[in-house]
Design an enzyme around this catalytic site. Structure first.
Site, PDB file in Angstrom:
ATOM      1  N   SER A 255       0.841  -1.201   0.000  1.00  0.00           N
ATOM      2  CA  SER A 255       0.000   0.000   0.000  1.00  0.00           C
ATOM      3  C   SER A 255       0.872   1.245   0.000  1.00  0.00           C
ATOM      4  CB  SER A 255      -0.886   0.004   1.239  1.00  0.00           C
ATOM      5  OG  SER A 255      -0.080   0.297   2.367  1.00  0.00           O
ATOM      6  N   LYS A 256       0.217   2.374  -0.161  1.00  0.00           N
ATOM      7  CA  LYS A 256       0.916   3.664  -0.193  1.00  0.00           C
ATOM      8  C   LYS A 256       1.827   3.827   1.011  1.00  0.00           C
ATOM      9  CE  LYS A 256      -1.799   6.887  -2.874  1.00  0.00           C
ATOM     10  NZ  LYS A 256      -2.892   7.827  -2.796  1.00  0.00           N
ATOM     11  N   ARG A 257       1.393   3.280   2.132  1.00  0.00           N
ATOM     12  CA  ARG A 257       2.147   3.441   3.369  1.00  0.00           C
ATOM     13  C   ARG A 257       3.575   2.917   3.259  1.00  0.00           C
ATOM     14  NH1 ARG A 257      -0.917   0.491   7.230  1.00  0.00           N
ATOM     15  NH2 ARG A 257      -2.609   0.863   5.767  1.00  0.00           N
ATOM     16  N   SER A 258       3.777   1.930   2.383  1.00  0.00           N
ATOM     17  CA  SER A 258       5.119   1.354   2.247  1.00  0.00           C
ATOM     18  C   SER A 258       6.108   2.409   1.735  1.00  0.00           C
ATOM     19  CB  SER A 258       5.091   0.184   1.271  1.00  0.00           C
ATOM     20  OG  SER A 258       4.950   0.678  -0.045  1.00  0.00           O
ATOM     21  N   GLY A 259       5.575   3.449   1.073  1.00  0.00           N
ATOM     22  CA  GLY A 259       6.458   4.497   0.555  1.00  0.00           C
ATOM     23  C   GLY A 259       7.050   4.152  -0.799  1.00  0.00           C
TER      24      GLY A 259
END
Ligand code: GLU
Length: 484
Positions: A255-259
């Site tokens: 997800s986006k959170r992984s960067g």
């Protein structure tokens, strides 16, 4: 056999997720492997999710990744329009929806929000789903006509029988059969007149002669409903390939959170587009011989979609970095320098030979931002601890280092030619006269001129770049520190 035609059908909702890029890449490879067509179709029917500028991101990403489309909004191949909202204006979706109504495979639904909200919901795969109760299926012809004439808002729903089963085929999963009772009467045309993705993808894939559809396996549960639409129209369905989920290292959906979930994130982090494409090709696919480094042309030649795996693909950032490093090592120096220069300039403001510094770091970095940590000492000598002069293997101590630096200082001051070869000859001469091993001299000199344990080049290479004045000053600084 039909000419192979694949399509990439992104919704313009932002940066391109690695999963979407993988679908695009596999579609591209399937088409090019078979010398067929790779089509770009923009799916913008979900007007609420549209993000400005996102279409440009799609073009840019495909171009940077080398996935050149044969047809698309900017390249007419005779199957246009290639943007769903423009297709809608041609009336195509309504025409086909009405055809389904005539066949009894779809129906008008005039239920308002209140009524729909009062219906039972069920939890399917963690999501709350409303199974429509077919209330409007039983309206009489007259009631329908009166509603339409009165301008009552409506949607058009797919009519799925409550009994029986539906079977579809996926290349990876084989035949899948589901109970019809589990399928909802999904909306085909929304109240704003737009088709849903679920309907438009079927109409478009058929009317654009698409032969292979590659998409994430989140669409697997909808596939039986698409199959029923193909069957209702009497159309042959394309080959379906539903790709496994891409997870992060913790086996959670990437997800986006992984960067690092989008192509642009990765490019910003200093990855090369060709390394990213190579890495993404291996997220779920592998060649027979487990080879890992492929150019795009080599992928086209090797790609066989039957070798796509069903198991979730783990996005391994460390592995991607390794792969990027391999690409950097293999890259022509001039191109490397062009890409490295901004990173070199960020750290080095002095008038030093950046090409020489670049040549030193080329084989040592995995991504371009790594350059900084390798070269910061060129700009200013860092504070360092004298204990660094002691090296067991080189047999150096603080005392031996002080002696060496004191000997070397006047030699360097007297030396005019500061090129690497000349400096190396000078120090080798001293090594021979002293009857010691190379490292006994090179270690303290390198420490003094860099203040670092690890450097991208040897003592004399560093001095060549630093120049006489700076090298001598740093040797003096070393002597000062060691004599305290
Ligand atoms: N527009 C859909 C998406 O971006 C496409 C899915 C498909 O390839 O059919 O997820």
């Amino acid at each position: 056999m039909d000419r192979v035609r694949t399509r990439f059908a992104p919704s313009p909702t932002g940066r391109m997720h690695v999963g979407n890029l993988r679908s695009a890449l596999y579609e591209f490879l399937i088409a090019k492997h078979a010398k067929g067509d790779f089509v770009l179709r923009i799916e913008d029917t979900d007007q609420e999710r549209l993000v400005e500028g996102a279409v440009d991101i799609i073009y840019r990403t495909l171009q940077e990744a080398g996935l050149v489309h044969d047809e698309g909004p900017d390249k007419d191949g005779g199957y246009g329009p290639y943007v769903q909202s423009e297709r809608m204006s041609t009336g195509i979706y309504m025409k086909y929806a009405k055809e389904l109504i005539d066949k009894g495979e779809a129906y008008y639904c005039f239920c308002d929000k209140e009524r729909l909200n009062s219906l039972k919901t069920e939890v399917v795969e963690g999501k709350e789903i409303m199974l429509y109760d077919k209330h409007c299926l039983h309206l009489s012809k007259e009631e329908i006509e009166a509603n339409l004439a009165a301008g009552k808002p409506f949607v058009i729903r797919q009519n799925i029988p409550k009994e029986g089963t539906t079977t579809f085929h996926d290349e990876l999963y084989g035949d899948i059969t589901v109970e019809n009772a589990e399928l909802d009467d999904m909306i085909l045309i929304k109240s704003d007149g737009y088709p849903t993705y679920n309907f438009a993808n079927v109409v478009d894939d058929h009317t654009m002669n698409i032969t292979h559809v590659v998409r994430g396996n989140e669409y697997l549960s909808s596939a039986p409903k698409y199959q029923r639409l193909y069957d209702a129209f009497g159309w042959e369905s394309p080959v379906y390939i539903h790709l496994p989920l891409i997870t992060d290292e913790n086996h959670k959906k990437l997800s986006k959170r992984s960067g690092h979930s989008s192509f642009e994130d990765l490019i910003e982090q200093g990855f090369l587009s060709e390394a990213v494409v190579n890495y993404i090709a291996l997220l779920g696919w592998s060649p027979e011989d487990n080879r890992e480094i492929f150019t795009l042309d080599e992928l086209i030649a090797e790609f066989d979609y039957r070798r796509i795996s069903k198991s979730p693909a783990v996005f391994d950032y460390t592995k991607l970095k390794w792969m990027n490093g391999e690409y950097i090592k293999a890259m022509e120096f001039d191109r490397f320098y062009e890409l490295a220069e901004p990173y070199l300039r960020k750290v080095v403001t002095k008038d030093l030979d950046l090409r020489k510094i670049a040549a030193m770091v080329k084989s040592r970095i995995e991504v371009f931002p790594d350059i900084e940590e390798h070269i910061d000492f060129f700009e200013t000598l860092p504070e360092y601890d004298v204990s660094m002069y002691t090296h067991k293997k080189m047999k150096t101590t603080e005392e031996s280092s002080l002696e060496v630096l004191r000997d070397v200082l006047p030699m360097l001051e007297a030396q005019d030619d500061f090129c690497n070869d000349a400096l190396y000859a000078l120090l080798s001469d001293y090594v021979a006269k002293k009857g010691v091993k190379n490292g006994y001299v090179m270690w303290p000199v390198r420490t003094a001129v860099s203040g670092k344990q690890m450097t991208p080049g040897g003592a004399t290479e560093l001095m060549e770049v630093l120049g006489k004045e700076e090298s001598v000053a740093r040797i003096k600084r070393g002597i000062e520190l060691l004599s305290r």
